[in-house]
Scaffold this motif. Structure first.
Motif, PDB file in Angstrom:
ATOM      1  N   LEU A 171       0.843  -1.206   0.000  1.00  0.00           N
ATOM      2  CA  LEU A 171       0.000   0.000   0.000  1.00  0.00           C
ATOM      3  C   LEU A 171       0.881   1.261   0.000  1.00  0.00           C
ATOM      4  CD1 LEU A 171      -3.024   0.408   2.416  1.00  0.00           C
ATOM      5  CD2 LEU A 171      -1.380   2.234   2.118  1.00  0.00           C
ATOM      6  N   ILE A 172       1.874   1.264   0.863  1.00  0.00           N
ATOM      7  CA  ILE A 172       2.788   2.419   0.931  1.00  0.00           C
ATOM      8  C   ILE A 172       3.520   2.592  -0.400  1.00  0.00           C
ATOM      9  CG2 ILE A 172       4.871   3.334   2.054  1.00  0.00           C
ATOM     10  CD1 ILE A 172       3.887   1.848   4.636  1.00  0.00           C
ATOM     11  N   ASP A 173       4.009   1.474  -0.947  1.00  0.00           N
ATOM     12  CA  ASP A 173       4.733   1.533  -2.230  1.00  0.00           C
ATOM     13  C   ASP A 173       3.836   2.066  -3.337  1.00  0.00           C
ATOM     14  OD1 ASP A 173       7.067   0.685  -1.222  1.00  0.00           O
ATOM     15  OD2 ASP A 173       6.963  -1.367  -2.003  1.00  0.00           O
ATOM     16  N   THR A 174       2.614   1.541  -3.396  1.00  0.00           N
ATOM     17  CA  THR A 174       1.732   1.872  -4.509  1.00  0.00           C
ATOM     18  C   THR A 174       1.235   3.314  -4.437  1.00  0.00           C
ATOM     19  OG1 THR A 174       0.968  -0.394  -4.420  1.00  0.00           O
ATOM     20  CG2 THR A 174      -0.349   1.117  -5.758  1.00  0.00           C
ATOM     21  N   TYR A 175       0.789   3.718  -3.274  1.00  0.00           N
ATOM     22  CA  TYR A 175       0.091   5.005  -3.199  1.00  0.00           C
ATOM     23  C   TYR A 175       0.958   6.153  -2.697  1.00  0.00           C
ATOM     24  CZ  TYR A 175      -3.876   2.118  -4.158  1.00  0.00           C
ATOM     25  OH  TYR A 175      -4.729   1.236  -4.758  1.00  0.00           O
ATOM     26  N   GLY A 235      14.501   9.274   1.590  1.00  0.00           N
ATOM     27  CA  GLY A 235      13.147   9.541   2.077  1.00  0.00           C
ATOM     28  C   GLY A 235      12.446   8.274   2.531  1.00  0.00           C
ATOM     29  N   ILE A 236      11.345   7.920   1.853  1.00  0.00           N
ATOM     30  CA  ILE A 236      10.551   6.747   2.248  1.00  0.00           C
ATOM     31  C   ILE A 236      11.382   5.468   2.114  1.00  0.00           C
ATOM     32  CG2 ILE A 236       8.541   5.338   1.613  1.00  0.00           C
ATOM     33  CD1 ILE A 236       7.133   7.887   0.765  1.00  0.00           C
ATOM     34  N   GLY A 237      11.312   4.613   3.120  1.00  0.00           N
ATOM     35  CA  GLY A 237      11.969   3.311   3.028  1.00  0.00           C
ATOM     36  C   GLY A 237      12.875   3.009   4.202  1.00  0.00           C
ATOM     37  N   ASP A 238      13.348   4.029   4.900  1.00  0.00           N
ATOM     38  CA  ASP A 238      14.162   3.801   6.094  1.00  0.00           C
ATOM     39  C   ASP A 238      13.350   4.140   7.342  1.00  0.00           C
ATOM     40  OD1 ASP A 238      17.212   3.122   5.704  1.00  0.00           O
ATOM     41  OD2 ASP A 238      16.571   4.299   3.961  1.00  0.00           O
ATOM     42  N   ASP A 239      13.980   3.958   8.491  1.00  0.00           N
ATOM     43  CA  ASP A 239      13.287   4.286   9.741  1.00  0.00           C
ATOM     44  C   ASP A 239      13.136   5.777   9.930  1.00  0.00           C
ATOM     45  OD1 ASP A 239      12.662   1.735  10.835  1.00  0.00           O
ATOM     46  OD2 ASP A 239      14.808   1.403  11.071  1.00  0.00           O
ATOM     47  N   ALA A 240      13.904   6.548   9.228  1.00  0.00           N
ATOM     48  CA  ALA A 240      13.749   8.010   9.248  1.00  0.00           C
ATOM     49  C   ALA A 240      14.250   8.559   7.917  1.00  0.00           C
ATOM     50  CB  ALA A 240      14.550   8.619  10.397  1.00  0.00           C
ATOM     51  N   ALA A 241      13.731   9.716   7.554  1.00  0.00           N
ATOM     52  CA  ALA A 241      14.225  10.383   6.349  1.00  0.00           C
ATOM     53  C   ALA A 241      15.436  11.238   6.721  1.00  0.00           C
ATOM     54  CB  ALA A 241      13.127  11.261   5.761  1.00  0.00           C
ATOM     55  N   CYS A 242      16.274  11.509   5.734  1.00  0.00           N
ATOM     56  CA  CYS A 242      17.472  12.319   5.965  1.00  0.00           C
ATOM     57  C   CYS A 242      17.480  13.471   4.957  1.00  0.00           C
ATOM     58  CB  CYS A 242      18.707  11.429   5.789  1.00  0.00           C
ATOM     59  SG  CYS A 242      20.255  12.299   6.051  1.00  0.00           S
ATOM     60  N   LEU A 243      17.581  14.683   5.475  1.00  0.00           N
ATOM     61  CA  LEU A 243      17.416  15.874   4.634  1.00  0.00           C
ATOM     62  C   LEU A 243      18.594  16.806   4.786  1.00  0.00           C
ATOM     63  CD1 LEU A 243      13.798  16.441   5.901  1.00  0.00           C
ATOM     64  CD2 LEU A 243      14.424  15.451   3.699  1.00  0.00           C
ATOM     65  N   HIS A 244      18.864  17.551   3.737  1.00  0.00           N
ATOM     66  CA  HIS A 244      19.951  18.515   3.787  1.00  0.00           C
ATOM     67  C   HIS A 244      19.386  19.921   4.014  1.00  0.00           C
ATOM     68  CE1 HIS A 244      23.644  20.604   2.884  1.00  0.00           C
ATOM     69  NE2 HIS A 244      23.000  21.315   1.985  1.00  0.00           N
ATOM     70  N   VAL A 245      19.824  20.567   5.077  1.00  0.00           N
ATOM     71  CA  VAL A 245      19.429  21.960   5.324  1.00  0.00           C
ATOM     72  C   VAL A 245      20.590  22.857   4.894  1.00  0.00           C
ATOM     73  CG1 VAL A 245      18.761  23.666   7.073  1.00  0.00           C
ATOM     74  CG2 VAL A 245      17.923  21.313   7.244  1.00  0.00           C
ATOM     75  N   PRO A 246      20.366  23.712   3.885  1.00  0.00           N
ATOM     76  CA  PRO A 246      21.478  24.523   3.373  1.00  0.00           C
ATOM     77  C   PRO A 246      22.037  25.489   4.429  1.00  0.00           C
ATOM     78  CG  PRO A 246      19.528  24.731   1.976  1.00  0.00           C
ATOM     79  CD  PRO A 246      19.112  23.971   3.193  1.00  0.00           C
ATOM     80  N   GLU A 247      23.294  25.800   4.274  1.00  0.00           N
ATOM     81  CA  GLU A 247      23.985  26.806   5.104  1.00  0.00           C
ATOM     82  C   GLU A 247      23.169  28.115   5.109  1.00  0.00           C
ATOM     83  OE1 GLU A 247      27.136  27.304   7.494  1.00  0.00           O
ATOM     84  OE2 GLU A 247      27.270  25.669   6.033  1.00  0.00           O
ATOM     85  N   GLY A 248      23.039  28.713   6.262  1.00  0.00           N
ATOM     86  CA  GLY A 248      22.353  30.005   6.328  1.00  0.00           C
ATOM     87  C   GLY A 248      20.835  29.896   6.425  1.00  0.00           C
ATOM     88  N   MET A 249      20.297  28.665   6.375  1.00  0.00           N
ATOM     89  CA  MET A 249      18.847  28.503   6.463  1.00  0.00           C
ATOM     90  C   MET A 249      18.482  27.818   7.776  1.00  0.00           C
ATOM     91  SD  MET A 249      17.866  29.774   3.621  1.00  0.00           S
ATOM     92  CE  MET A 249      16.322  29.237   2.898  1.00  0.00           C
TER      93      MET A 249
END
Ligand code: ADP
Ligand code: MG
Length: 320
Positions: free
Chosen positions: A9-13, A27-41
């Motif tokens: 269901l998660i994969d499809t929708y 993003g989706i697929g691990d126990d948490a997502a990992c994101l890049h926050v740019p310098e100065g933001m």
């Protein structure tokens, strides 16, 4: 958890609709997502839940429910002058209804894509229908607009007009002109998040809030957090034209206490007022000065005649 089918269901929708962004490390697929926050933001995070029977009726099209869930979250980012980047979705469903999920997922795609927002994860569980979206946005360091920044003599500015969504709720059961009903329902189902105001808020606003519970209640949050009061110029508050048609006598109450319009109410230093309105006019964005911040605590309304009326800060509240 929804049985074996949870992962397909998660994969499809959900996984299949993910928009690629360079700042999503994973993003989706691990126990948490990992994101890049740019310098100065800086990272801004906000959560909104929509519960069946409270924020929507389950006969609503799942497409509309998804759009509304996304848009009310985007509105919170607009109010902070933050650019929305990523959402996570906690979805509780009574059962894995495939046509419903298909519509819901399409609503997500159509409301996220215009802003290039990525779905980065979530949780899927069985239970009474409820949708929780957490939105993550970015603002330049120290530049997010808060509720606490209003100063005495600041002008109070409102985008768009008020009362349309509240009228839609009121007229749901009445027979009215088809075209009028459609335009009101659109206000309620598809509130347009005022992300067009971001750069103006960032440059000029001293405080801001989105009008979700009603102008008087939401403005009151600015007043208490900024430790000031305010006077609203009652005839200057723009009211949805159909509210004036249908509720001529109560129109101002709809504008002051009706929720769900998701316009932005913000304050601006009077020395910036002319510059702000020139810039808004150039961008063809409709905003109006509706009042002024004062030292005396509380909220008042002023009529053209000069008459001053104390205003109650009522709006929608859960638990009361
Ligand atoms: P966990 O058991 O670690 O909580 P889940 O099994 O709930 O993880 O979810 C597996 C993956 O799918 C995770 O990366 C999660 O973020 C993602 N996910 C789960 N439900 C949703 C959803 N409704 N929308 C988007 N991603 C989801
Ligand atoms: Mg886990």
């Amino acid at each position: 958890m929804l049985s074996m089918d949870e992962f397909s269901l998660i994969d499809t929708y959900f996984k299949s609709i993910v928009l690629e962004r360079e700042d999503v490390i994973f993003g989706i697929g691990d126990d948490a997502a990992c994101l890049h926050v740019p310098e100065g933001m800086e990272l801004l995070i906000s959560t909104d839940t929509l519960v069946d029977g409270v924020h929507f009726l389950n006969q609503w099209d799942a497409y509309d429910i998804a759009c509304r869930a996304v848009n009310v979250n985007l509105s919170d980012m607009a109010a902070m002058a933050a650019t929305p980047c990523w959402i996570s979705l906690a979805l509780t469903l009574p059962h894995a209804d495939q046509p419903w999920l298909q519509r819901f997922s399409q609503g997500l795609v159509d409301s996220l894509k215009p802003y290039q927002i990525a779905l980065i994860g979530g949780d899927t569980t069985r239970g009474p229908l409820s949708i929780t979206i957490t939105i993550h946005g970015l603002a330049p360091k120290g530049r997010a607009i808060r509720r606490s920044g209003a100063l005495v003599n600041d002008k109070i500015v409102l985008s768009g007009n008020l009362g349309g969504a509240a009228l839609a709720v009121d007229l749901l059961k009445q027979v009215i002109d088809e075209k009028e009903r459609d335009s009101l329902m659109k206000k309620l189902l598809h509130p347009i998040p005022r992300l067009d105001l971001l750069s103006f808020l960032c440059e000029y606003a001293t405080s801001a809030i989105d009008v979700s519970d009603g102008l008087s209640a939401d403005l009151n949050h600015i007043l208490t957090q900024s430790k000031v009061g305010a006077c609203l110029f009652l005839e200057s508050i723009p009211i949805h034209p159909l509210v004036v048609n249908y509720e001529k006598k109560n129109a101002i109450d709809f504008a002051l206490s009706g929720g769900d319009d998701y316009e932005i109410c913000f304050t601006v230093n009077p020395k910036d007022e002319v510059k702000l309105f020139k810039a808004l006019e150039k961008a063809k964005i409709d905003c109006n000065v509706i009042g002024v911040i004062e030292a005396e605590p509380g909220l008042r309304g002023k009529r053209k005649t000069g008459e001053i009326i104390p205003l109650q800060c009522k709006g929608y509240q859960h638990f009361t």
